[in-house]
Design an enzyme around this catalytic site. Structure first.
Site, mmCIF file in Angstrom:
data_model
loop_
_atom_site.group_PDB
_atom_site.id
_atom_site.type_symbol
_atom_site.label_atom_id
_atom_site.label_comp_id
_atom_site.label_asym_id
_atom_site.label_seq_id
_atom_site.Cartn_x
_atom_site.Cartn_y
_atom_site.Cartn_z
ATOM 1 N N ASP A 8 -40.257 -10.993 -9.514
ATOM 2 C CA ASP A 8 -40.076 -12.301 -8.876
ATOM 3 C C ASP A 8 -41.091 -13.146 -9.463
ATOM 4 O O ASP A 8 -41.940 -13.541 -10.138
ATOM 5 C CB ASP A 8 -41.620 -11.530 -7.918
ATOM 6 N N ASN A 56 -31.829 -12.427 -0.173
ATOM 7 C CA ASN A 56 -31.616 -13.474 -0.208
ATOM 8 C C ASN A 56 -30.515 -14.267 0.649
ATOM 9 O O ASN A 56 -30.504 -15.223 0.151
ATOM 10 C CB ASN A 56 -31.825 -13.584 -1.382
#
Ligand code: FPP
Length: 238
Positions: A8, A56
Protein backbone atom coordinates in the site's frame (compact mmCIF):
# COMPACT_ATOMS: atom_id res chain seq x y z
CA UNK A 1 7.17 -20.05 5.85
CA UNK A 2 4.39 -18.18 4.08
CA UNK A 3 4.73 -14.38 3.92
CA UNK A 4 1.92 -12.22 2.54
CA UNK A 5 2.21 -8.51 1.78
CA UNK A 6 -0.39 -5.77 1.36
CA UNK A 7 1.54 -3.35 -0.85
CA UNK A 8 0.00 0.00 0.00
CA UNK A 9 1.09 3.58 -0.61
CA UNK A 10 2.07 3.85 -4.29
CA UNK A 11 -0.46 6.61 -4.93
CA UNK A 12 0.67 8.70 -1.96
CA UNK A 13 4.32 8.20 -2.87
CA UNK A 14 3.60 9.68 -6.31
CA UNK A 15 1.33 12.48 -5.09
CA UNK A 16 3.97 13.61 -2.58
CA UNK A 17 6.33 14.08 -5.52
CA UNK A 18 3.82 15.84 -7.75
CA UNK A 19 3.62 12.80 -10.03
CA UNK A 20 0.56 10.96 -11.37
CA UNK A 21 -0.53 7.95 -9.29
CA UNK A 22 0.51 5.57 -12.03
CA UNK A 23 4.14 6.70 -11.51
CA UNK A 24 3.79 5.34 -7.98
CA UNK A 25 2.62 1.99 -9.32
CA UNK A 26 5.58 1.84 -11.71
CA UNK A 27 7.94 2.52 -8.80
CA UNK A 28 6.00 -0.06 -6.76
CA UNK A 29 6.64 -2.68 -9.44
CA UNK A 30 10.39 -2.11 -8.99
CA UNK A 31 9.96 -2.79 -5.28
CA UNK A 32 8.09 -6.01 -6.11
CA UNK A 33 11.10 -7.17 -8.08
CA UNK A 34 13.58 -6.57 -5.25
CA UNK A 35 11.33 -7.97 -2.52
CA UNK A 36 10.68 -11.16 -4.51
CA UNK A 37 14.42 -11.71 -4.85
CA UNK A 38 15.03 -10.91 -1.16
CA UNK A 39 12.29 -13.35 -0.13
CA UNK A 40 13.68 -16.13 -2.30
CA UNK A 41 17.17 -15.53 -0.89
CA UNK A 42 15.80 -15.58 2.67
CA UNK A 43 14.30 -19.02 2.25
CA UNK A 44 10.63 -17.97 2.21
CA UNK A 45 8.56 -20.87 0.83
CA UNK A 46 5.46 -18.96 -0.27
CA UNK A 47 5.17 -15.20 -0.95
CA UNK A 48 1.71 -13.80 -1.67
CA UNK A 49 1.50 -10.20 -2.91
CA UNK A 50 -1.75 -8.22 -2.98
CA UNK A 51 -1.51 -6.45 -6.34
CA UNK A 52 -5.16 -5.65 -7.13
CA UNK A 53 -8.26 -6.22 -5.03
CA UNK A 54 -11.67 -6.80 -6.57
CA UNK A 55 -12.68 -3.51 -4.90
CA UNK A 56 -9.93 -1.72 -6.88
CA UNK A 57 -12.12 -1.93 -10.03
CA UNK A 58 -13.91 1.11 -8.62
CA UNK A 59 -10.82 3.26 -9.26
CA UNK A 60 -10.66 5.52 -12.34
CA UNK A 61 -10.44 3.49 -15.57
CA UNK A 62 -7.09 5.10 -16.45
CA UNK A 63 -5.55 3.78 -13.24
CA UNK A 64 -6.98 0.25 -13.48
CA UNK A 65 -5.89 -0.13 -17.09
CA UNK A 66 -2.40 1.18 -16.24
CA UNK A 67 -2.19 -1.41 -13.46
CA UNK A 68 -3.29 -4.22 -15.78
CA UNK A 69 -0.65 -3.15 -18.29
CA UNK A 70 1.95 -3.12 -15.54
CA UNK A 71 1.04 -6.66 -14.45
CA UNK A 72 1.40 -7.85 -18.05
CA UNK A 73 4.79 -6.14 -18.38
CA UNK A 74 5.92 -7.60 -15.08
CA UNK A 75 5.03 -11.11 -16.23
CA UNK A 76 6.76 -10.49 -19.54
CA UNK A 77 10.04 -9.35 -17.95
CA UNK A 78 10.08 -11.40 -14.76
CA UNK A 79 9.14 -14.85 -16.01
CA UNK A 80 12.66 -15.51 -17.23
CA UNK A 81 14.14 -14.34 -13.90
CA UNK A 82 11.70 -16.60 -12.06
CA UNK A 83 12.80 -19.56 -14.18
CA UNK A 84 16.46 -18.73 -13.47
CA UNK A 85 15.77 -18.56 -9.74
CA UNK A 86 13.50 -21.62 -9.77
CA UNK A 87 10.52 -19.55 -8.57
CA UNK A 88 7.04 -20.87 -9.41
CA UNK A 89 4.80 -17.96 -10.32
CA UNK A 90 1.07 -18.15 -9.85
CA UNK A 91 -1.65 -15.50 -10.17
CA UNK A 92 -4.53 -15.96 -7.74
CA UNK A 93 -7.98 -14.43 -7.87
CA UNK A 94 -10.77 -14.10 -10.43
CA UNK A 95 -9.80 -14.49 -14.06
CA UNK A 96 -13.07 -13.83 -15.86
CA UNK A 97 -12.67 -10.03 -15.77
CA UNK A 98 -9.06 -9.90 -17.00
CA UNK A 99 -8.22 -9.02 -20.59
CA UNK A 100 -7.21 -11.71 -23.09
CA UNK A 101 -3.60 -10.52 -23.36
CA UNK A 102 -3.10 -10.54 -19.61
CA UNK A 103 -4.75 -13.96 -19.34
CA UNK A 104 -2.42 -15.35 -21.96
CA UNK A 105 0.60 -13.82 -20.18
CA UNK A 106 -0.51 -15.37 -16.88
CA UNK A 107 -0.98 -18.79 -18.42
CA UNK A 108 2.38 -18.61 -20.15
CA UNK A 109 4.23 -17.51 -16.99
CA UNK A 110 2.60 -20.23 -14.96
CA UNK A 111 3.48 -22.83 -17.56
CA UNK A 112 7.09 -21.72 -17.95
CA UNK A 113 7.76 -21.51 -14.20
CA UNK A 114 5.89 -24.68 -13.24
CA UNK A 115 9.10 -26.71 -12.98
CA UNK A 116 10.55 -24.45 -10.27
CA UNK A 117 11.49 -26.09 -7.01
CA UNK A 118 12.15 -22.93 -5.00
CA UNK A 119 9.78 -20.25 -3.76
CA UNK A 120 6.12 -20.19 -4.75
CA UNK A 121 5.26 -16.61 -5.72
CA UNK A 122 1.53 -15.81 -5.71
CA UNK A 123 0.32 -12.49 -7.10
CA UNK A 124 -3.25 -11.68 -6.15
CA UNK A 125 -5.11 -9.90 -8.95
CA UNK A 126 -8.87 -9.24 -8.88
CA UNK A 127 -8.80 -10.91 -5.51
CA UNK A 128 -11.41 -10.77 -2.74
CA UNK A 129 -11.03 -13.11 0.20
CA UNK A 130 -14.72 -12.90 1.12
CA UNK A 131 -15.71 -13.77 -2.45
CA UNK A 132 -13.28 -16.73 -2.46
CA UNK A 133 -14.63 -18.03 0.85
CA UNK A 134 -18.21 -17.74 -0.41
CA UNK A 135 -17.34 -19.53 -3.64
CA UNK A 136 -15.50 -22.30 -1.79
CA UNK A 137 -18.43 -22.65 0.60
CA UNK A 138 -20.76 -23.15 -2.36
CA UNK A 139 -18.57 -26.08 -3.44
CA UNK A 140 -18.74 -27.78 -0.07
CA UNK A 141 -20.91 -30.83 -0.31
CA UNK A 142 -23.35 -31.29 2.54
CA UNK A 143 -22.27 -34.85 3.14
CA UNK A 144 -18.69 -35.96 3.75
CA UNK A 145 -16.01 -34.74 6.13
CA UNK A 146 -14.56 -31.25 5.82
CA UNK A 147 -11.68 -30.04 7.95
CA UNK A 148 -9.77 -26.79 7.62
CA UNK A 149 -7.15 -28.40 5.35
CA UNK A 150 -9.86 -29.59 2.98
CA UNK A 151 -11.47 -26.14 3.01
CA UNK A 152 -8.09 -24.56 2.28
CA UNK A 153 -7.71 -26.88 -0.70
CA UNK A 154 -11.12 -25.70 -1.96
CA UNK A 155 -10.07 -22.07 -1.50
CA UNK A 156 -6.90 -22.70 -3.51
CA UNK A 157 -9.04 -24.31 -6.20
CA UNK A 158 -11.38 -21.31 -6.56
CA UNK A 159 -8.38 -18.92 -6.46
CA UNK A 160 -6.56 -20.77 -9.27
CA UNK A 161 -3.72 -21.51 -6.86
CA UNK A 162 -1.76 -24.24 -8.58
CA UNK A 163 0.26 -25.50 -5.61
CA UNK A 164 -0.55 -26.08 -1.93
CA UNK A 165 0.18 -22.82 -0.11
CA UNK A 166 -0.66 -23.29 3.58
CA UNK A 167 -1.69 -20.66 6.10
CA UNK A 168 0.08 -17.30 6.28
CA UNK A 169 2.79 -17.03 8.94
CA UNK A 170 3.61 -13.36 8.53
CA UNK A 171 1.41 -10.62 7.06
CA UNK A 172 3.22 -7.38 6.24
CA UNK A 173 1.42 -4.15 5.35
CA UNK A 174 3.03 -0.93 4.21
CA UNK A 175 1.40 2.46 3.77
CA UNK A 176 0.59 3.39 7.39
CA UNK A 177 -2.82 1.68 7.38
CA UNK A 178 -3.71 -1.16 9.76
CA UNK A 179 -6.43 -3.17 8.12
CA UNK A 180 -6.78 -6.47 6.27
CA UNK A 181 -8.63 -5.09 3.23
CA UNK A 182 -10.28 -8.42 2.36
CA UNK A 183 -6.93 -10.20 1.93
CA UNK A 184 -6.47 -13.90 2.83
CA UNK A 185 -8.96 -13.76 5.71
CA UNK A 186 -9.10 -17.54 6.17
CA UNK A 187 -5.38 -18.07 5.57
CA UNK A 188 -4.37 -15.38 8.11
CA UNK A 189 -6.16 -16.97 11.07
CA UNK A 190 -2.91 -17.18 13.05
CA UNK A 191 -0.72 -14.85 11.04
CA UNK A 192 1.64 -12.51 12.83
CA UNK A 193 0.98 -8.94 11.70
CA UNK A 194 3.73 -6.47 10.85
CA UNK A 195 3.12 -2.86 9.84
CA UNK A 196 6.09 -1.30 8.06
CA UNK A 197 6.34 2.43 8.64
CA UNK A 198 6.80 3.41 5.00
CA UNK A 199 5.03 3.56 1.65
CA UNK A 200 5.40 0.55 -0.67
CA UNK A 201 7.93 2.16 -3.09
CA UNK A 202 10.14 2.90 -0.05
CA UNK A 203 10.08 -0.71 1.14
CA UNK A 204 13.23 -2.63 0.24
CA UNK A 205 15.38 -5.58 1.16
CA UNK A 206 16.41 -4.11 4.53
CA UNK A 207 12.77 -3.38 5.50
CA UNK A 208 11.84 -6.91 4.44
CA UNK A 209 14.65 -8.37 6.54
CA UNK A 210 13.55 -6.21 9.50
CA UNK A 211 10.07 -7.75 9.22
CA UNK A 212 11.54 -11.26 9.16
CA UNK A 213 13.75 -10.47 12.18
CA UNK A 214 10.75 -9.12 14.06
CA UNK A 215 8.80 -12.27 13.18
CA UNK A 216 11.66 -14.47 14.45
CA UNK A 217 11.31 -12.82 17.87
CA UNK A 218 7.57 -13.43 18.13
CA UNK A 219 6.30 -16.23 20.29
CA UNK A 220 3.57 -18.06 18.41
CA UNK A 221 1.10 -19.85 20.65
CA UNK A 222 -1.83 -20.94 18.47
CA UNK A 223 -4.12 -20.76 21.50
CA UNK A 224 -1.77 -22.53 23.89
CA UNK A 225 -0.32 -20.95 27.03
CA UNK A 226 3.10 -19.33 26.73
CA UNK A 227 6.14 -21.57 27.24
CA UNK A 228 7.24 -19.49 30.27
CA UNK A 229 3.70 -19.59 31.73
CA UNK A 230 3.03 -23.33 32.21
CA UNK A 231 0.15 -22.82 34.64
CA UNK A 232 -1.65 -20.56 32.23
CA UNK A 233 -2.08 -17.85 34.88
CA UNK A 234 -1.97 -15.20 32.16
CA UNK A 235 -5.10 -16.66 30.67
CA UNK A 236 -5.81 -18.04 27.23
CA UNK A 237 -3.05 -17.59 24.71
CA UNK A 238 -3.80 -16.29 21.28
C1 FPP B 1 -2.32 0.08 -3.20
O1 FPP B 1 -1.70 1.33 -2.96
C2 FPP B 1 -1.66 -0.55 -4.31
C3 FPP B 1 -2.27 -1.03 -5.42
C4 FPP B 1 -3.73 -1.04 -5.64
C5 FPP B 1 -1.47 -1.57 -6.55
C6 FPP B 1 -0.31 -2.41 -6.19
C7 FPP B 1 0.58 -2.50 -7.37
C8 FPP B 1 1.92 -2.54 -7.33
C9 FPP B 1 2.69 -2.67 -6.07
C10 FPP B 1 2.75 -2.46 -8.56
C11 FPP B 1 2.59 -3.50 -9.58
C12 FPP B 1 2.52 -4.89 -9.04
C13 FPP B 1 3.06 -5.94 -9.66
C14 FPP B 1 2.84 -7.28 -9.10
C15 FPP B 1 3.86 -5.83 -10.85
P1 FPP B 1 -2.35 2.65 -3.54
O2 FPP B 1 -1.88 2.89 -4.86
O3 FPP B 1 -3.80 2.56 -3.35
O4 FPP B 1 -1.69 3.75 -2.65
P2 FPP B 1 -2.42 4.92 -1.86
O5 FPP B 1 -3.11 4.26 -0.70
O6 FPP B 1 -1.28 5.75 -1.45
O7 FPP B 1 -3.36 5.62 -2.79
Amino acid sequence: MHVAIIMDGNGRWATQRGLPRTAGHIEGAKTVRSVVEAAARSGVDVLTLYAFSSANWSRPAGETSALMRLFGQYLFTETRRCVEQSIRLNVIGRRDRLGDNLLRAIEQSERLTAGGTGMHLRIAVDYSSQASILQAARRVRAEGPLDSDAFMALLNEVDHCAYPSGEVDLLIRTGHERRLSDFLLWECAYAELYFADCLWPEFGESEFKAALDDFARRQRRFGRVAAHDPLGIRGEGT
